[in-house]
Design a protein around this motif. Structure first.
Motif, PDB file in Angstrom:
ATOM      1  N   ILE A   1      24.882  47.676  37.117  1.00 15.81           N
ATOM      2  CA  ILE A   1      26.142  47.963  38.093  1.00 15.81           C
ATOM      3  C   ILE A   1      26.882  49.342  37.485  1.00 15.81           C
ATOM      4  N   SER A   2      27.075  50.258  38.179  1.00 19.27           N
ATOM      5  CA  SER A   2      27.620  51.319  37.542  1.00 19.27           C
ATOM      6  C   SER A   2      29.309  51.219  37.032  1.00 19.27           C
ATOM      7  N   ASP A   3      29.799  52.100  36.248  1.00 17.56           N
ATOM      8  CA  ASP A   3      30.997  51.995  35.860  1.00 17.56           C
ATOM      9  C   ASP A   3      32.019  51.904  36.873  1.00 17.56           C
ATOM     10  N   GLU A   4      31.780  52.931  38.011  1.00 17.49           N
ATOM     11  CA  GLU A   4      32.757  52.820  39.250  1.00 17.49           C
ATOM     12  C   GLU A   4      32.554  51.537  39.858  1.00 17.49           C
ATOM     13  N   ALA A   5      31.467  51.067  40.392  1.00 19.73           N
ATOM     14  CA  ALA A   5      31.483  49.912  40.997  1.00 19.73           C
ATOM     15  C   ALA A   5      32.131  48.738  40.322  1.00 19.73           C
ATOM     16  N   LEU A   6      31.987  48.724  39.021  1.00 16.49           N
ATOM     17  CA  LEU A   6      32.510  47.573  38.180  1.00 16.49           C
ATOM     18  C   LEU A   6      34.012  47.693  38.185  1.00 16.49           C
ATOM     19  N   ASP A   7      34.640  49.042  38.219  1.00 10.43           N
ATOM     20  CA  ASP A   7      36.075  49.467  38.324  1.00 10.43           C
ATOM     21  C   ASP A   7      36.469  48.923  39.472  1.00 10.43           C
ATOM     22  N   ARG A   8      35.938  49.052  40.444  1.00  9.20           N
ATOM     23  CA  ARG A   8      36.615  48.568  41.829  1.00  9.20           C
ATOM     24  C   ARG A   8      36.353  47.121  42.113  1.00  9.20           C
ATOM     25  N   LEU A   9      35.386  46.538  41.609  1.00  9.49           N
ATOM     26  CA  LEU A   9      35.340  44.969  41.627  1.00  9.49           C
ATOM     27  C   LEU A   9      36.266  44.241  40.633  1.00  9.49           C
ATOM     28  N   CYS A  10      36.525  44.645  39.560  1.00 11.76           N
ATOM     29  CA  CYS A  10      37.483  44.234  38.931  1.00 11.76           C
ATOM     30  C   CYS A  10      39.081  44.255  39.371  1.00 11.76           C
ATOM     31  N   ARG A  11      39.260  45.363  39.874  1.00 15.95           N
ATOM     32  CA  ARG A  11      40.583  45.847  40.420  1.00 15.95           C
ATOM     33  C   ARG A  11      40.661  45.468  41.963  1.00 15.95           C
ATOM     34  N   SER A  12      39.904  44.558  42.601  1.00 12.62           N
ATOM     35  CA  SER A  12      39.798  44.448  43.873  1.00 12.62           C
ATOM     36  C   SER A  12      40.831  43.363  44.203  1.00 12.62           C
ATOM     37  N   GLY A  13      41.306  42.547  43.199  1.00 10.07           N
ATOM     38  CA  GLY A  13      42.158  41.498  43.799  1.00 10.07           C
ATOM     39  C   GLY A  13      41.506  40.188  43.817  1.00 10.07           C
TER      40      GLY A  13
ATOM     41  N   THR B   1      20.196  37.620  29.184  1.00 13.30           N
ATOM     42  CA  THR B   1      19.841  37.464  27.565  1.00 13.30           C
ATOM     43  C   THR B   1      21.314  37.689  27.136  1.00 13.30           C
ATOM     44  N   PHE B   2      21.084  37.274  25.522  1.00 16.70           N
ATOM     45  CA  PHE B   2      22.292  37.460  24.839  1.00 16.70           C
ATOM     46  C   PHE B   2      22.916  39.037  25.176  1.00 16.70           C
ATOM     47  N   ASP B   3      22.026  39.989  24.941  1.00 22.46           N
ATOM     48  CA  ASP B   3      22.116  41.419  24.893  1.00 22.46           C
ATOM     49  C   ASP B   3      22.954  42.000  26.155  1.00 22.46           C
ATOM     50  N   ASN B   4      22.125  41.542  27.530  1.00 20.94           N
ATOM     51  CA  ASN B   4      22.776  42.059  28.556  1.00 20.94           C
ATOM     52  C   ASN B   4      23.929  41.151  28.967  1.00 20.94           C
ATOM     53  N   THR B   5      24.099  40.036  28.393  1.00 17.70           N
ATOM     54  CA  THR B   5      25.406  39.272  28.686  1.00 17.70           C
ATOM     55  C   THR B   5      26.454  39.834  27.964  1.00 17.70           C
ATOM     56  N   VAL B   6      26.375  40.170  26.706  1.00 23.30           N
ATOM     57  CA  VAL B   6      27.505  40.596  25.927  1.00 23.30           C
ATOM     58  C   VAL B   6      27.863  42.295  26.163  1.00 23.30           C
ATOM     59  N   ASP B   7      26.901  42.870  26.900  1.00 21.66           N
ATOM     60  CA  ASP B   7      27.053  44.265  27.537  1.00 21.66           C
ATOM     61  C   ASP B   7      28.217  44.004  28.425  1.00 21.66           C
ATOM     62  N   LEU B   8      27.734  43.414  29.553  1.00 25.73           N
ATOM     63  CA  LEU B   8      28.511  43.302  30.771  1.00 25.73           C
ATOM     64  C   LEU B   8      29.981  42.680  30.335  1.00 25.73           C
ATOM     65  N   LEU B   9      30.116  41.590  29.339  1.00 27.38           N
ATOM     66  CA  LEU B   9      31.308  41.189  29.284  1.00 27.38           C
ATOM     67  C   LEU B   9      32.163  42.299  28.412  1.00 27.38           C
ATOM     68  N   ALA B  10      31.676  42.997  27.712  1.00 24.91           N
ATOM     69  CA  ALA B  10      32.438  44.025  27.133  1.00 24.91           C
ATOM     70  C   ALA B  10      32.915  45.060  27.900  1.00 24.91           C
ATOM     71  N   ARG B  11      32.067  45.227  29.049  1.00 27.33           N
ATOM     72  CA  ARG B  11      32.562  46.110  30.230  1.00 27.33           C
ATOM     73  C   ARG B  11      33.948  45.661  30.842  1.00 27.33           C
ATOM     74  N   ILE B  12      33.504  44.318  31.430  1.00 28.21           N
ATOM     75  CA  ILE B  12      34.410  43.783  32.261  1.00 28.21           C
ATOM     76  C   ILE B  12      35.925  43.389  31.440  1.00 28.21           C
ATOM     77  N   ARG B  13      35.693  43.226  30.015  1.00 25.02           N
ATOM     78  CA  ARG B  13      36.934  43.010  28.941  1.00 25.02           C
ATOM     79  C   ARG B  13      37.984  44.234  29.292  1.00 25.02           C
ATOM     80  N   GLN B  14      37.442  45.456  29.942  1.00 19.00           N
ATOM     81  CA  GLN B  14      38.251  46.464  29.820  1.00 19.00           C
ATOM     82  C   GLN B  14      39.601  46.115  31.137  1.00 19.00           C
ATOM     83  N   TYR B  15      39.485  45.184  31.736  1.00 19.51           N
ATOM     84  CA  TYR B  15      40.166  44.791  32.954  1.00 19.51           C
ATOM     85  C   TYR B  15      40.828  43.437  32.719  1.00 19.51           C
ATOM     86  N   GLU B  16      42.006  43.041  33.332  1.00 17.49           N
ATOM     87  CA  GLU B  16      42.594  41.926  33.156  1.00 17.49           C
ATOM     88  C   GLU B  16      42.151  40.912  33.842  1.00 17.49           C
TER      89      GLU B  16
END
Ligand code: 1GP
Length: 231
Positions: free
Chosen positions: A20-32, A45-60
């Motif tokens: 998932i691109s950064d832009e797509a993730l940004d729009r999903l996390c700010r979508s309401g 896996t642990f690695d792909n889950t921790v990566d995704l969590l770190a990216r989502i954690r930039q949002y509220e």
């Protein structure tokens, strides 16, 4: 963060095994949307889950992990949802994996962060149905019995009717919700338009939107905007 899933009406489910691109993730996390659920049936896996969590954690937006295997339990999510597949013919997915995990971590688990989900998988073609050998040739009475089992017998706070990959029978979903006294009914499967989001939201308490995120982001984003006034 204290997350109260009893208020959730809409959730996006993101699969750590899919790009998932950064832009797509940004729009999903700010979508309401009310929350992001991280989970998938295969390749998590642990690695792909921790990566995704770190990216989502930039949002509220609240972010919860739906645990599908013990190796992919990553600390730092708001909540951990533990599927118990009530119609699995393979007991691994009812108590087997859970038993293994508790043998390892039972003494150190924070039970305040853990929510069991009574899963009922109804699309026989779904990867989750195959993985768990789910008994999908069931009727509304069977499903109501599974739902009561979760709600009344096991006191699970959440029942998840899973049609992943196909839009399910909304009358069955509505009837299933009707037998629940305490548990919240999550519905997921084939929601790829606002109209389907609306229908599903009228039948279930919470709707989960997955696949369409990866094939048509615009349509996925529209599913947040169903009319909530009737509920
Ligand atoms: C999958 O229930 C979710 O676990 C959502 O289903 O991917 O079909 O939207 P879809």
């Amino acid at each position: 963060m204290i997350v109260d899933i009893s208020k959730w009406k809409h959730v996006f489910k993101l699969d750590p095994d899919r790009e998932i691109s950064d832009e797509a993730l940004d729009r999903l996390c700010r979508s309401g949307t009310d929350g992001i659920m991280v989970g998938g049936s295969t390749g998590v896996t642990f690695d792909n889950t921790v990566d995704l969590l770190a990216r989502i954690r930039q949002y509220e937006v609240p972010c919860v992990l739906e645990v599908s295997n013990q190796e992919a339990i990553v600390p730092g999510f708001d909540l951990f949802l533990i599927p118990v597949v009530l119609n699995a013919n393979d007991p691994q997915w009812v108590v087997g994996q859970h038993h293994e995990a508790l043998k390892e971590y039972g003494a150190i688990m924070n039970w305040d962060e853990i929510i069991p989900e009574g899963y009922i998988i109804l699309n026989g073609d779904a990867a989750a149905a195959k993985l768990t050998s789910a008994r999908t040739d069931v009727d509304a009475k069977d499903v109501a019995a599974y739902a009561r089992m979760a709600d009344k017998l096991f006191k699970m706070p959440l029942v998840y009717v899973e049609y992943s990959g196909a839009f399910g029978d909304m009358e069955l979903v509505r009837r299933t919700r009707g037998v629940l006294e305490h548990a919240r009914l999550f519905y997921g499967g084939g929601i790829d338009t606002i109209e389907k989001a609306q229908q599903a939201a009228e039948a279930a308490d919470t709707i989960v939107v997955g696949n369409i995120i990866y094939s048509d982001l615009e349509r996925a984003l529209q599913t947040v905007n169903f009319d909530r006034t009737g509920r």
